[in-house]
Design a protein around this motif. Structure first.
Motif, PDB file in Angstrom:
ATOM      1  N   ILE A  53      23.962  14.323 -33.497  1.00  0.00           N
ATOM      2  CA  ILE A  53      22.547  14.318 -33.144  1.00  0.00           C
ATOM      3  C   ILE A  53      21.758  14.470 -34.441  1.00  0.00           C
ATOM      4  CG2 ILE A  53      20.712  15.408 -31.812  1.00  0.00           C
ATOM      5  CD1 ILE A  53      22.951  16.538 -29.979  1.00  0.00           C
ATOM      6  N   GLN A  54      20.952  13.461 -34.739  1.00  0.00           N
ATOM      7  CA  GLN A  54      20.205  13.440 -35.996  1.00  0.00           C
ATOM      8  C   GLN A  54      18.705  13.551 -35.717  1.00  0.00           C
ATOM      9  OE1 GLN A  54      20.431   9.740 -38.170  1.00  0.00           O
ATOM     10  NE2 GLN A  54      20.118  10.792 -40.118  1.00  0.00           N
ATOM     11  N   ASN A  55      18.028  14.366 -36.525  1.00  0.00           N
ATOM     12  CA  ASN A  55      16.579  14.532 -36.425  1.00  0.00           C
ATOM     13  C   ASN A  55      15.952  14.073 -37.736  1.00  0.00           C
ATOM     14  OD1 ASN A  55      13.929  15.300 -36.130  1.00  0.00           O
ATOM     15  ND2 ASN A  55      14.359  17.458 -35.735  1.00  0.00           N
ATOM     16  N   THR A  56      15.257  12.942 -37.695  1.00  0.00           N
ATOM     17  CA  THR A  56      14.590  12.424 -38.894  1.00  0.00           C
ATOM     18  C   THR A  56      13.086  12.663 -38.857  1.00  0.00           C
ATOM     19  OG1 THR A  56      14.427  10.232 -37.887  1.00  0.00           O
ATOM     20  CG2 THR A  56      16.340  10.640 -39.301  1.00  0.00           C
ATOM     21  N   GLY A  57      12.632  13.466 -37.902  1.00  0.00           N
ATOM     22  CA  GLY A  57      11.204  13.757 -37.785  1.00  0.00           C
ATOM     23  C   GLY A  57      10.773  14.873 -38.719  1.00  0.00           C
ATOM     24  N   ASP A  58       9.533  15.296 -38.557  1.00  0.00           N
ATOM     25  CA  ASP A  58       9.018  16.359 -39.418  1.00  0.00           C
ATOM     26  C   ASP A  58       8.885  17.689 -38.674  1.00  0.00           C
ATOM     27  OD1 ASP A  58       6.884  15.792 -37.798  1.00  0.00           O
ATOM     28  OD2 ASP A  58       5.481  15.346 -39.412  1.00  0.00           O
ATOM     29  N   GLY A  59       9.605  17.822 -37.548  1.00  0.00           N
ATOM     30  CA  GLY A  59       9.622  19.077 -36.794  1.00  0.00           C
ATOM     31  C   GLY A  59      10.997  19.321 -36.215  1.00  0.00           C
ATOM     32  N   THR A  60      11.367  20.583 -36.089  1.00  0.00           N
ATOM     33  CA  THR A  60      12.652  20.897 -35.470  1.00  0.00           C
ATOM     34  C   THR A  60      12.592  20.567 -33.989  1.00  0.00           C
ATOM     35  OG1 THR A  60      12.022  23.172 -35.022  1.00  0.00           O
ATOM     36  CG2 THR A  60      13.166  22.759 -37.097  1.00  0.00           C
ATOM     37  N   ASP A  61      13.750  20.427 -33.393  1.00  0.00           N
ATOM     38  CA  ASP A  61      13.845  20.201 -31.954  1.00  0.00           C
ATOM     39  C   ASP A  61      14.991  21.051 -31.441  1.00  0.00           C
ATOM     40  OD1 ASP A  61      13.367  19.189 -29.397  1.00  0.00           O
ATOM     41  OD2 ASP A  61      13.171  17.133 -30.102  1.00  0.00           O
ATOM     42  N   ARG A  62      15.168  21.075 -30.154  1.00  0.00           N
ATOM     43  CA  ARG A  62      16.243  21.862 -29.549  1.00  0.00           C
ATOM     44  C   ARG A  62      16.834  21.077 -28.395  1.00  0.00           C
ATOM     45  NH1 ARG A  62      18.131  26.801 -29.766  1.00  0.00           N
ATOM     46  NH2 ARG A  62      16.544  27.408 -31.283  1.00  0.00           N
ATOM     47  N   LEU A  63      18.156  20.925 -28.414  1.00  0.00           N
ATOM     48  CA  LEU A  63      18.862  20.336 -27.274  1.00  0.00           C
ATOM     49  C   LEU A  63      18.929  21.412 -26.203  1.00  0.00           C
ATOM     50  CD1 LEU A  63      20.571  18.149 -25.877  1.00  0.00           C
ATOM     51  CD2 LEU A  63      22.561  19.119 -27.043  1.00  0.00           C
ATOM     52  N   LEU A  64      18.303  21.154 -25.070  1.00  0.00           N
ATOM     53  CA  LEU A  64      18.211  22.140 -23.997  1.00  0.00           C
ATOM     54  C   LEU A  64      19.333  22.013 -22.979  1.00  0.00           C
ATOM     55  CD1 LEU A  64      14.365  21.916 -23.356  1.00  0.00           C
ATOM     56  CD2 LEU A  64      15.594  23.629 -24.721  1.00  0.00           C
ATOM     57  N   SER A  65      19.682  20.776 -22.634  1.00  0.00           N
ATOM     58  CA  SER A  65      20.705  20.572 -21.605  1.00  0.00           C
ATOM     59  C   SER A  65      21.242  19.147 -21.669  1.00  0.00           C
ATOM     60  CB  SER A  65      20.131  20.838 -20.205  1.00  0.00           C
ATOM     61  OG  SER A  65      19.108  19.902 -19.904  1.00  0.00           O
ATOM     62  N   ILE A  66      22.371  18.959 -20.995  1.00  0.00           N
ATOM     63  CA  ILE A  66      22.996  17.639 -20.881  1.00  0.00           C
ATOM     64  C   ILE A  66      23.393  17.459 -19.424  1.00  0.00           C
ATOM     65  CG2 ILE A  66      24.902  16.161 -21.624  1.00  0.00           C
ATOM     66  CD1 ILE A  66      24.965  17.654 -24.234  1.00  0.00           C
ATOM     67  N   SER A  67      23.177  16.255 -18.907  1.00  0.00           N
ATOM     68  CA  SER A  67      23.563  15.964 -17.528  1.00  0.00           C
ATOM     69  C   SER A  67      24.226  14.600 -17.455  1.00  0.00           C
ATOM     70  CB  SER A  67      22.341  16.023 -16.600  1.00  0.00           C
ATOM     71  OG  SER A  67      21.381  15.061 -16.983  1.00  0.00           O
ATOM     72  N   ALA A  68      24.944  14.378 -16.355  1.00  0.00           N
ATOM     73  CA  ALA A  68      25.634  13.106 -16.132  1.00  0.00           C
ATOM     74  C   ALA A  68      25.941  12.961 -14.646  1.00  0.00           C
ATOM     75  CB  ALA A  68      26.929  13.056 -16.939  1.00  0.00           C
ATOM     76  N   ASP A  69      26.068  11.710 -14.201  1.00  0.00           N
ATOM     77  CA  ASP A  69      26.397  11.443 -12.803  1.00  0.00           C
ATOM     78  C   ASP A  69      27.835  11.819 -12.457  1.00  0.00           C
ATOM     79  OD1 ASP A  69      23.866  10.479 -12.322  1.00  0.00           O
ATOM     80  OD2 ASP A  69      24.424   8.376 -12.601  1.00  0.00           O
ATOM     81  N   PHE A  70      28.722  11.840 -13.439  1.00  0.00           N
ATOM     82  CA  PHE A  70      30.144  12.061 -13.166  1.00  0.00           C
ATOM     83  C   PHE A  70      30.526  13.544 -13.085  1.00  0.00           C
ATOM     84  CE2 PHE A  70      29.591  11.219 -17.694  1.00  0.00           C
ATOM     85  CZ  PHE A  70      30.112  12.371 -18.252  1.00  0.00           C
ATOM     86  N   SER A  71      29.589  14.457 -13.341  1.00  0.00           N
ATOM     87  CA  SER A  71      29.854  15.898 -13.257  1.00  0.00           C
ATOM     88  C   SER A  71      28.543  16.642 -13.084  1.00  0.00           C
ATOM     89  CB  SER A  71      30.556  16.399 -14.515  1.00  0.00           C
ATOM     90  OG  SER A  71      30.665  17.817 -14.492  1.00  0.00           O
TER      91      SER A  71
END
Length: 158
Positions: A53-71
């Motif tokens: 996961i790459q952030n090329t912007g000028d502000g930090t970000d945070r991965l909050l959650s991940i979802s998928a149809d298979f689980s």
């Protein structure tokens, strides 16, 4: 006269709001690359997903959650080894994606633990993961099902 005062006050408030919104410069530009998942079976043990996961912007970000149809159960974990014993520690507050940095979810470190599969994940198959970020919002990426992660580069960004 009162109408003119209300119009002027309204225009003044609108101008203040527009200036305040225009000063928001800390934005993230997130790219998700090389996502892959180990094969898994409905009644089998948990499986795992890796990616960059790459952030090329000028502000930090945070991965909050991940979802998928298979689980219905995907959690970001970090492997921590203490006295020779590995533990998978859930990252309940998500993971920070710093400015101009790449966070690698990889074996022995941060990873996505996938539990309670709704369908078998078969080598060579491609599936979608939806990553939810604090600033970038949702990004859907394609992950290849692979035993060893040897895939062609795939990339989704926002």
């Amino acid at each position: 006269m009162i109408r003119k005062v209300f119009k002027l006050v309204g225009l003044l408030l609108l101008s203040i709001v527009m200036v305040a919104c225009g000063n928001t410069t800390n934005t993230s530009e997130i790219t998700v690359k090389n996502a892959w998942i180990r094969p898994g079976e409905i009644d089998g043990p948990p499986t795992v997903a890796y990616m960059e996961i790459q952030n090329t912007g000028d502000g930090t970000d945070r991965l909050l959650s991940i979802s998928a149809d298979f689980s219905n159960t995907l959690e970001v974990h970090e492997t921590q080894v203490t006295d020779g014993v590995a533990r998978m520690v859930p990252q309940e507050d998500g993971i920070e994606i710093p400015i101009n940095a790449t966070v690698e979810l990889k074996q022995g470190g941060l990873h996505v633990m996938i539990m309670a599969l709704n369908e078998d994940l078969i080598e060579g198959q491609n599936v979608e993961l939806t990553l939810k970020f604090e600033n970038a919002g949702e990004i859907v990426t394609v992950a290849n099902i692979s035993l060893d992660g040897m895939i062609t580069e795939n990339e989704q960004s926002r």
